[in-house]
Design a protein around this motif. Structure first.
Motif, PDB file in Angstrom:
ATOM      1  N   THR A   1       1.675   9.695  -5.204  1.00 58.16           N
ATOM      2  CA  THR A   1       2.001  11.050  -4.720  1.00 58.16           C
ATOM      3  C   THR A   1       3.113  11.662  -5.563  1.00 58.16           C
ATOM      4  O   THR A   1       3.107  12.869  -5.825  1.00 58.16           O
TER       5      THR A   1
ATOM      6  N   GLU B   1      -6.385   4.639  -3.851  1.00 58.71           N
ATOM      7  CA  GLU B   1      -6.242   3.835  -5.070  1.00 58.71           C
ATOM      8  C   GLU B   1      -5.222   2.705  -4.858  1.00 58.71           C
ATOM      9  O   GLU B   1      -5.394   1.597  -5.361  1.00 58.71           O
ATOM     10  N   SER B   2      -4.147   3.002  -4.101  1.00 61.80           N
ATOM     11  CA  SER B   2      -3.118   2.003  -3.842  1.00 61.80           C
ATOM     12  C   SER B   2      -3.679   0.846  -3.008  1.00 61.80           C
ATOM     13  O   SER B   2      -3.426  -0.324  -3.298  1.00 61.80           O
TER      14      SER B   2
ATOM     15  N   SER C   1      -6.045  10.396  -2.029  1.00 67.39           N
ATOM     16  CA  SER C   1      -6.504   9.699  -3.242  1.00 67.39           C
ATOM     17  C   SER C   1      -5.498   8.631  -3.658  1.00 67.39           C
ATOM     18  O   SER C   1      -5.866   7.526  -4.053  1.00 67.39           O
ATOM     19  N   ALA C   2      -4.203   8.972  -3.550  1.00 66.84           N
ATOM     20  CA  ALA C   2      -3.151   8.007  -3.903  1.00 66.84           C
ATOM     21  C   ALA C   2      -3.214   6.795  -2.967  1.00 66.84           C
ATOM     22  O   ALA C   2      -3.076   5.650  -3.402  1.00 66.84           O
ATOM     23  N   LEU C   3      -3.420   7.059  -1.677  1.00 67.64           N
ATOM     24  CA  LEU C   3      -3.544   5.969  -0.692  1.00 67.64           C
ATOM     25  C   LEU C   3      -4.761   5.116  -1.003  1.00 67.64           C
ATOM     26  O   LEU C   3      -4.692   3.885  -0.999  1.00 67.64           O
TER      27      LEU C   3
ATOM     28  N   VAL D   1      -2.538  12.963  -1.613  1.00 66.87           N
ATOM     29  CA  VAL D   1      -2.074  11.822  -0.821  1.00 66.87           C
ATOM     30  C   VAL D   1      -3.203  10.855  -0.492  1.00 66.87           C
ATOM     31  O   VAL D   1      -3.060   9.635  -0.630  1.00 66.87           O
TER      32      VAL D   1
ATOM     33  N   THR E   1       1.106   4.276  -2.812  1.00 70.52           N
ATOM     34  CA  THR E   1       0.815   5.645  -2.352  1.00 70.52           C
ATOM     35  C   THR E   1       1.967   6.573  -2.721  1.00 70.52           C
ATOM     36  O   THR E   1       1.767   7.695  -3.206  1.00 70.52           O
TER      37      THR E   1
ATOM     38  N   TYR F   1       0.839  -1.202   0.000  1.00 65.50           N
ATOM     39  CA  TYR F   1       0.000   0.000   0.000  1.00 65.50           C
ATOM     40  C   TYR F   1       0.874   1.253   0.000  1.00 65.50           C
ATOM     41  O   TYR F   1       0.586   2.243  -0.681  1.00 65.50           O
ATOM     42  N   ALA F   2       1.967   1.195   0.793  1.00 67.00           N
ATOM     43  CA  ALA F   2       2.859   2.359   0.884  1.00 67.00           C
ATOM     44  C   ALA F   2       3.537   2.630  -0.453  1.00 67.00           C
ATOM     45  O   ALA F   2       3.669   3.790  -0.875  1.00 67.00           O
TER      46      ALA F   2
END
Lengths: 183, 500
Positions: free
Chosen positions: B433, B445-446, B441-443, B439, B429, B425-426
C-alpha cells in the motif's frame, strides 16, 4: 511580383507519377500476395484483451504473436499459443486453417509469427470458461529462425576454476576427516 | 540476561550449514545432466560453476568449522534458517548466469520462491527457457517441498540426536518413524512413489493432447513436481492455461491435494488403510474451509456474471480454490483477471483459502488446517467451560493420527504461529500500500507470498519496487519455516551483539 496566389495546378508529370505509383503498389500487392484484409487491421495486444475482456468479448479481433511451445493437434481441431511479448493467448481452430508452421519458439528457436483473425471469448462456452480466440483466418506473417548460443569461453574458464577449487576442497576435507577420525 | 554465543556455537552452525550447501551442490547435477542431454552447453557451464561455488563453500565450512559437538535446540533452529538463506544466495548463481534475470535480487527471489514452493516468479521470457533451467526451477520446488534439511538427512547425514532439532527447524515435527533419518527417507520414498505414478499419468495425457513425446515427458515431470510440491511452477508463462485441457486440470488438482496432505497421514494410510483420512482433523478442517471459501468465491463470480454456464464457473472457480487452499498457485486464468473481472468478493474467497493453506508437515504453506482445527476446538472448549457449571470437567480432544487432548499449551502455540502469519500478511500489505498498490491487491499478493501460495494479481513483476521484492522474499522465507527458526536466528544474532 505576382501577389495573387495562383491555384495549384496538377502538372502532367505529377499525374503520370501518381499513376505509376498506383500501378507499382498494385503489382507489389498482387506479386507478393500481401493480405490487405489482415495486414492493415488494428492488432490488439494480449494485455489489452485481458484488461478489457468484457469490451472485446464475442467480437472479431486481430491478434499477432509468435508460436510457442507446441501446436496441439486434436483430431479436426487444434490449439496453439501465440506470444506477443506481453503474454501468450490460446488460439483454437479447425486444422484446415493452420498454416505451415516451421519454427516453434523455444530456447533454440524464434517461432513463426502468425496473424489471426478470430472471435475473442473472455469465458468461452464451448471450452468451459477458457479465455481464447476462435480463429477465422490464420496467416503466417514472418518465418522464425534458429537462435544461436555461441559457446562462452569466459564461463568455461570459471567452470574449470571452480571445479578445481571443489576437487581441492573435497580432497582436503577427506584428509581432515582421516586426521581427526571423523566418520 | 542473554548469553553471548561462543565460538563453539558458530562452529556448530557453520559445520551443519555446510552439509546443506553440499547437498545443494550435488542437486545441481540433475540440471547439468539435462543440459548435456539437450546440448545446452553454456547452461551446462552455469551448473558447473554453481556446483563449484556451493560445494567449495560447503566443504570450506565443514573444514573451517569442524566440531564433534551435537546441536542444541537453538542450533537446530538457526541452522535451518541460515542454511535456507545461504542456499538461496548461492543457489541463485546458475539463475543469474543464465541471463534470464534482470538482477541478482530477482534471481534470489525466484530461488526463495522455488525452495519455499511459493511460485511467484520474476524470470524473464519463460517461454524460451532452456530445458536445463526448467529442470532446475522445478526440482528446486520438489526438493523444497520435502525440505532441504530432509534431503541432507536422507542422503548425507548419519543419525545424531541433533538431527531432529534441524528437522523441526524446517517447520516439521511429525515423526513417521522413531529415527529422524528414517523419517526423512520415508518422506522421500512416498514422494518418489507418487512422482513415478503421477508423471506417468500426466505423460499419457500430455501426449494425447498433442505434445511431442519428449516434451510431454519433460512437462509431465515438471507439472508433477510443481503440483506435488504445491509450488505451482510450470514451464510456460500461461501456467496450466497453456494446455487448454480439463484432464490436466483434474490431475494437477488431485496431485496438489495429495501433496498438501500431512506426510504422517500418507504413511498411516499406506500402512493401515484409509480410515484415518475421514477421522483426521486436518482433512475435516480442509474440507470445511474449501467449502466456505468456494461459496464466497462463487458469490463473487455470480455477481460478475462472467461465465456462460454453471460448469464453466465451477471448473474455473473450484480449481482456483483448490490451487489457493493447497497453496499450489497453479492458474487457469491470467492474474490480472482477478482484478479486472473476478472482483473483490472472489478475491477475498481466494485470500481466505490461501491464508489457511494445507496440512502441517506437508509441502503446503499457510496457517495449516491443523492449527485452525486446534484454535476452533480451543474456542469451543472455552465456550463449553463458560456455559457449564464450574465443577464440570471439560476435555476436548482432536484426532490427528492419534487422539490428542487439547491443552492450553497446544492452543497457545497454534495461536502464536497463526498470529505470526497474520503479522507477516499485514507487513506485506502495508509495504504494498505504501507503494500505492490498491489495498486489496496488496493484501492478496502479501498473503500469497506469506502463505507460499504463488497466486498473483499482477503486482509481482520485474518492475516491482526493490523493497517490496525484499519483503516478499522475507515473507516466503518465514512462512515456509513457520517463524520459530527465524525468531531464534534473530534472537541468536541479538545475543551475539548484546549478550554477555
Amino acid at each position: 511580383m505576382n501577389l495573387i496566389k495562383q491555384p495549384n495546378k496538377i502538372t502532367p508529370f505529377a499525374l503520370k507519377t501518381k499513376r505509376n505509383l498506383l500501378i507499382s503498389i498494385t503489382v507489389i500487392i498482387l506479386f507478393f500476395n500481401v493480405p490487405i484484409t489482415l495486414a492493415f487491421q488494428h492488432i490488439v495486444p494480449t494485455n489489452e484483451l485481458i484488461e478489457n475482456a468484457k469490451k472485446y468479448d464475442g467480437n472479431e479481433v486481430y491478434f499477432k504473436g509468435e508460436v510457442i511451445g507446441d501446436v496441439m493437434q486434436q483430431g479436426k481441431f487444434f490449439w496453439l499459443n501465440l506470444y506477443d511479448g506481453n503474454e501468450a493467448m490460446g488460439i483454437w481452430g479447425t486444422i484446415d486453417l493452420l498454416p505451415k508452421i516451421t519454427y516453434i519458439g523455444d530456447y533454440k528457436h524464434k517461432g513463426d509469427s502468425v496473424l489471426v483473425k478470430g472471435i475473442f471469448h473472455r469465458a468461452c462456452s464451448e471450452h468451459n470458461g477458457e479465455i481464447d480466440i476462435h480463429a477465422l483466418e490464420l496467416e503466417l506473417e514472418e518465418k522464425g529462425y534458429t537462435v544461436g548460443h555461441p559457446f562462452n569461453r569466459t564461463k568455461l574458464f570459471y567452470a574449470i576454476s571452480f571445479f578445481t577449487l571443489t576437487i581441492s576442497s573435497f580432497l582436503y576435507y577427506q584428509k581432515i576427516k582421516l586426521v581427526k577420525g571423523i566418520k | 540476561m542473554l548469553l553471548k554465543p561462543r565460538k563453539n556455537d558458530y562452529q556448530i552452525i557453520g559445520y551443519y550449514s555446510g552439509i546443506i550447501l553440499i547437498g545443494l551442490g550435488f542437486l545441481m547435477i540433475v540440471p547439468f545432466i539435462t543440459a548435456i542431454l539437450f546440448s545446452e552447453w553454456n547452461c551446462a557451464l552455469d551448473y558447473v560453476i554453481g556446483m563449484g561455488i556451493c560445494l567449495s563453500t560447503g566443504y570450506g565450512l565443514r573444514i573451517a568449522c569442524y566440531t564433534n559437538r551435537d546441536l542444541h535446540w537453538y542450533h537446530g533452529m538457526v541452522v535451518a534458517a541460515v542454511s535456507w538463506f545461504l542456499a538461496t544466495i548461492l543457489g541463485a548463481v546458475p539463475y543469474w548466469l543464465s541471463g534470464y534475470f534482470n538482477s541478482y535480487l530477482d534471481a534470489c527471489f525466484d530461488m526463495m520462491s522455488g525452495y519455499t514452493t511459493t511460485g511467484l516468479v520474476l524470470i524473464q521470457d519463460i517461454n524460451h527457457l532452456p530445458h536445463s533451467l526448467n529442470m532446475w526451477r522445478h526440482i528446486l520446488t520438489y526438493v523444497g517441498g520435502q525440505g532441504i534439511i530432509v534431503v541432507a538427512l536422507t542422503f548425507l547425514m548419519k543419525s545424531i540426536p541433533g538431527a531432529y532439532r534441524m528437522y523441526v527447524g524446517e517447520g516439521k515435527d511429525e515423526r513417521l518413524l522413531p529415527n529422524v533419518v528414517q523419517t526423512a527417507r520415508a518422506i522421500w520414498i512416498i514422494s518418489i512413489a507418487y512422482l513415478v505414478i503421477g508423471s506417468l499419468v500426466l505423460w499419457g495425457i500430455l501426449y494425447y493432447i498433442g505434445l511431442s513425446p519428449v516434451r510431454s515427458l519433460l512437462h509431465s515431470l515438471w507439472l508433477f513436481m510443481g503440483a506435488w510440491s504445491t509450488g505451482g511452477f510450470t514451464p510456460q508463462s500461461q501456467n496450466i492455461l497453456y494446455y487448454h485441457s480439463l484432464s490436466i486440470e483434474v490431475i494437477t488438482c488431485i496431485i496438489s491435494i495429495v501433496g498438501s496432505l500431512n506426510f504422517a497421514l500418507h504413511y498411516v494410510v499406506w500402512k493401515k488403510g484409509y480410515k484415518e483420512i475421514y477421522r483426521n482433523i486436518e482433512t475435516f478442517s480442509f474440507s470445511l474451509t474449501v467449502v466456505i471459501s468456494f461459496i464466497i468465491l462463487s458469490m463473487g463470480l455470480k455477481r460478475g456474471a462472467i461465465f456462460p454456464h454453471f460448469f464453466a464457473c465451477f471448473r474455473k472457480g473450484f480449481y482456483t480454490i483448490i490451487s489457493a487452499h493447497t497453496t499450489t498457485g497453479n492458474m487457469t486464468i491470467y492474474g490480472r483477471q482477478l482484478v479486472t473481472e473476478w472482483g473483490p468478493l472472489a478475491m477475498l474467497g481466494i485470500i481466505l483459502a490461501m491464508s489457511i493453506g494445507g496440512s502441517a508437515s506437508s509441502t503446503a504453506g499457510g496457517f495449516k488446517g491443523l492449527r485452525m482445527g486446534i484454535i476452533f476446538k480451543g474456542l469451543f472448549e472455552d465456550i463449553k467451560k463458560m456455559i457449564n457449571p464450574d465443577s464440570a470437567v471439560i476435555i476436548e480432544k482432536i484426532h490427528h493420527i492419534k487422539d490428542i487432548s487439547l491443552d492450553d499449551k497446544l492452543v497457545r502455540s497454534a495461536s502464536i504461529i497463526v498470529m505470526s502469519f497474520v503479522g507477516s500478511y499485514a507487513l506485506g500489505t502495508l509495504i504494498g500500500t505504501f507503494y500505492n498498490y490498491p489495498v486489496l491487491s496488496a493484501l492478496f499478493e502479501s498473503v500469497s507470498a506469506g502463505s507460499n501460495s504463488g497466486w498473483t494479481c499482477g503486482i509481482t513483476s520485474v518492475s516491482m519496487p526493490v523493497l517490496l521484492k525484499v519483503v516478499y522474499i522475507f515473507q516466503m522465507w518465514v512462512g515456509r519455516l513457520e517463524f520459530i527458526s527465524i525468531f531464534t536466528l534473530i534472537g541468536f544474532l541479538y545475543a551475539g551483539i548484546t549478550g554477555r
